[in-house]
Write an enzyme that holds these catalytic residues in place. Sequence first.
Site, mmCIF file in Angstrom:
data_model
loop_
_atom_site.group_PDB
_atom_site.id
_atom_site.type_symbol
_atom_site.label_atom_id
_atom_site.label_comp_id
_atom_site.label_asym_id
_atom_site.label_seq_id
_atom_site.Cartn_x
_atom_site.Cartn_y
_atom_site.Cartn_z
ATOM 1 N N TYR A 117 22.215 1.423 -32.823
ATOM 2 C CA TYR A 117 22.250 2.646 -31.991
ATOM 3 C C TYR A 117 20.848 2.938 -31.472
ATOM 4 C CZ TYR A 117 22.543 7.738 -31.065
ATOM 5 O OH TYR A 117 22.467 8.994 -30.515
ATOM 6 N N GLY B 152 31.600 18.150 -29.077
ATOM 7 C CA GLY B 152 30.162 18.167 -29.336
ATOM 8 C C GLY B 152 29.326 18.788 -28.237
ATOM 9 N N ILE B 153 28.204 18.153 -27.948
ATOM 10 C CA ILE B 153 27.245 18.671 -26.970
ATOM 11 C C ILE B 153 27.924 18.825 -25.601
ATOM 12 C CG2 ILE B 153 25.126 18.111 -25.693
ATOM 13 C CD1 ILE B 153 24.245 16.527 -28.272
ATOM 14 N N GLY B 154 28.723 17.831 -25.208
ATOM 15 C CA GLY B 154 29.358 17.855 -23.889
ATOM 16 C C GLY B 154 30.286 19.040 -23.707
ATOM 17 N N THR C 264 30.203 13.253 -18.723
ATOM 18 C CA THR C 264 30.970 12.413 -19.655
ATOM 19 C C THR C 264 30.749 12.910 -21.083
ATOM 20 O OG1 THR C 264 29.291 10.716 -20.121
ATOM 21 C CG2 THR C 264 30.597 10.433 -18.107
ATOM 22 N N GLY C 265 31.627 12.493 -21.974
ATOM 23 C CA GLY C 265 31.535 12.958 -23.365
ATOM 24 C C GLY C 265 31.784 14.447 -23.456
ATOM 25 N N ALA C 266 32.697 14.942 -22.607
ATOM 26 C CA ALA C 266 32.894 16.399 -22.480
ATOM 27 C C ALA C 266 33.993 16.938 -23.386
ATOM 28 C CB ALA C 266 33.214 16.747 -21.027
ATOM 29 N N SER C 267 34.640 16.054 -24.175
ATOM 30 C CA SER C 267 35.779 16.525 -24.974
ATOM 31 C C SER C 267 35.347 17.147 -26.293
ATOM 32 C CB SER C 267 36.732 15.353 -25.256
ATOM 33 O OG SER C 267 36.081 14.391 -26.062
ATOM 34 N N SER D 28 18.557 9.521 -27.228
ATOM 35 C CA SER D 28 18.302 10.044 -28.576
ATOM 36 C C SER D 28 16.823 9.898 -28.890
ATOM 37 C CB SER D 28 19.107 9.261 -29.607
ATOM 38 O OG SER D 28 18.696 9.616 -30.917
HETATM 39 O O1 NJP Z 1 28.711 13.423 -30.197
HETATM 40 P P1 NJP Z 1 30.290 13.646 -30.514
HETATM 41 P P2 NJP Z 1 27.626 14.415 -29.591
HETATM 42 N N1 NJP Z 1 34.474 6.745 -23.395
HETATM 43 O O2 NJP Z 1 30.667 12.493 -31.362
HETATM 44 C C1 NJP Z 1 32.865 10.790 -26.051
HETATM 45 C C2 NJP Z 1 23.637 11.938 -28.280
HETATM 46 N N2 NJP Z 1 22.964 12.388 -29.498
HETATM 47 O O3 NJP Z 1 28.224 15.413 -28.719
HETATM 48 O O4 NJP Z 1 36.354 9.733 -25.811
HETATM 49 C C3 NJP Z 1 34.391 8.038 -23.056
HETATM 50 O O5 NJP Z 1 30.516 15.028 -31.011
HETATM 51 C C4 NJP Z 1 33.776 11.521 -27.027
HETATM 52 O O6 NJP Z 1 35.061 11.764 -26.456
HETATM 53 P P3 NJP Z 1 36.413 10.895 -26.760
HETATM 54 C C5 NJP Z 1 24.761 10.963 -28.553
HETATM 55 O O7 NJP Z 1 24.285 9.646 -28.703
HETATM 56 C C6 NJP Z 1 23.617 13.096 -30.453
HETATM 57 O O8 NJP Z 1 26.761 14.861 -30.684
HETATM 58 O O9 NJP Z 1 37.503 11.863 -26.404
HETATM 59 N N3 NJP Z 1 33.916 8.987 -23.844
HETATM 60 C C7 NJP Z 1 33.052 12.858 -27.152
HETATM 61 O O10 NJP Z 1 33.391 13.712 -26.072
HETATM 62 C C8 NJP Z 1 25.584 11.127 -27.293
HETATM 63 O O11 NJP Z 1 25.084 10.322 -26.262
HETATM 64 C C9 NJP Z 1 22.955 13.461 -31.617
HETATM 65 O O12 NJP Z 1 36.371 10.496 -28.201
HETATM 66 C C10 NJP Z 1 33.513 8.621 -25.080
HETATM 67 C C11 NJP Z 1 31.597 12.457 -27.054
HETATM 68 O O13 NJP Z 1 31.537 11.175 -26.393
HETATM 69 C C12 NJP Z 1 25.389 12.609 -26.938
HETATM 70 O O14 NJP Z 1 24.242 13.047 -27.651
HETATM 71 C C13 NJP Z 1 21.616 13.117 -31.796
HETATM 72 C C14 NJP Z 1 33.561 7.293 -25.514
HETATM 73 C C15 NJP Z 1 30.945 12.304 -28.421
HETATM 74 O O15 NJP Z 1 30.969 13.526 -29.077
HETATM 75 C C16 NJP Z 1 26.576 13.476 -27.326
HETATM 76 O O16 NJP Z 1 26.785 13.349 -28.728
HETATM 77 C C17 NJP Z 1 20.977 12.414 -30.795
HETATM 78 C C18 NJP Z 1 34.064 6.334 -24.610
HETATM 79 N N4 NJP Z 1 34.157 5.028 -24.928
HETATM 80 C C19 NJP Z 1 21.657 12.052 -29.650
HETATM 81 N N5 NJP Z 1 33.091 7.236 -26.777
HETATM 82 C C20 NJP Z 1 23.609 14.208 -32.747
HETATM 83 N N6 NJP Z 1 24.778 14.803 -32.537
HETATM 84 O O17 NJP Z 1 23.031 14.299 -33.864
HETATM 85 C C21 NJP Z 1 32.769 8.494 -27.128
HETATM 86 O O18 NJP Z 1 19.697 12.095 -30.972
HETATM 87 N N7 NJP Z 1 33.023 9.344 -26.106
#
Ligand code: NJP
Length: 259
Positions: A149, A13-15, A8-11, A135
């Site tokens: 958060y 960032g990290i995913g 999940t979250g594959a669109s 996190s």
């Molecule tokens: O975040 P971002 P990251 N249903 O915002 C998706 C943790 N983390 O990759 O739905 C389904 O670039 C969204 O897709 P879309 C963080 O808490 C990060 O950095 O199309 N999907 C996108 O693919 C998280 O758990 C940092 O908008 C949903 C993705 O989630 C993980 O790492 C630090 C959704 C978010 O991409 C990935 O974060 C840390 C929904 N309701 C932990 N809502 C950091 N980056 O600094 C969002 O400690 N998404």
Amino acid sequence: MSKVIVLTGASAGIGAVLAKQLAARGDALMLAARSADKLRLVARSCGREAYFFSTDVTRRQDVNRLRDEALRTFEHVDVWINNAGRGISRPVLDLTDEDFDEMMAVNVKSALYGAQAILPHFKERGEGHLINVSSFLGRVPLVTFRSAYNAAKSALNALTANLRMDLRAGYPNIHVSLVMPGAVSTEFAGNVLHGVPGTRAAGSNVQTPEEVAAAIVDLIDHPSAEIYTNPDTQLEQVKRYYADVAAFEDALGQLGDKP
Ligand code: NJP
């Protein structure tokens, strides 16, 4: 050996980076997020064994459909990664009910839905790997404006540990892992609730999504209870925090804003 992985979250960032790293080594992928357009692009860059399914992880029905789609496509799932998440920029005293509910829905209930959707399948097979991306702020609440958060990720840490303990005796080949990144240079900071659009994490301890994704790939190959993606700096902070919370907060306060 190649694995079937739901992410999940594959669109973004990290995913999105993790999807590419997994595809490059031959894993078969079912990618999930809300944005079908972005998912399509990620899937395309991953090659033939990457499929996608639009999913809002805050809806249990969507997550169950994601599971069904993955099983229909691949007939089994080896690894399920709850990676979707979202932050907030609001201190405790300003939080509304809606703020708190949104943080719990997207960071905690989403992972609960994922676990409850895939665990019956893992139990049937007697194996599987559930990975929850949390996190470092869920372990050490370093940044108070991320308040709800941090609280949500702490709840995720607790749920993950409880599930692992429940499965330990009866299902030794089902692994449950927690991933704790620190700051990562994705669009996360710009996507937070009440945040400033377009901001990115910056500073000396910031990791790239490539580094965090590589740590998760390694976790898939070597399952463990939990990992810090930047252990050199994070382990030292955990030790100091739990040794003396008041002293840790004093030290942080001296670095932060004055009233
Ligand atoms: O975040 P971002 P990251 N249903 O915002 C998706 C943790 N983390 O990759 O739905 C389904 O670039 C969204 O897709 P879309 C963080 O808490 C990060 O950095 O199309 N999907 C996108 O693919 C998280 O758990 C940092 O908008 C949903 C993705 O989630 C993980 O790492 C630090 C959704 C978010 O991409 C990935 O974060 C840390 C929904 N309701 C932990 N809502 C950091 N980056 O600094 C969002 O400690 N998404």
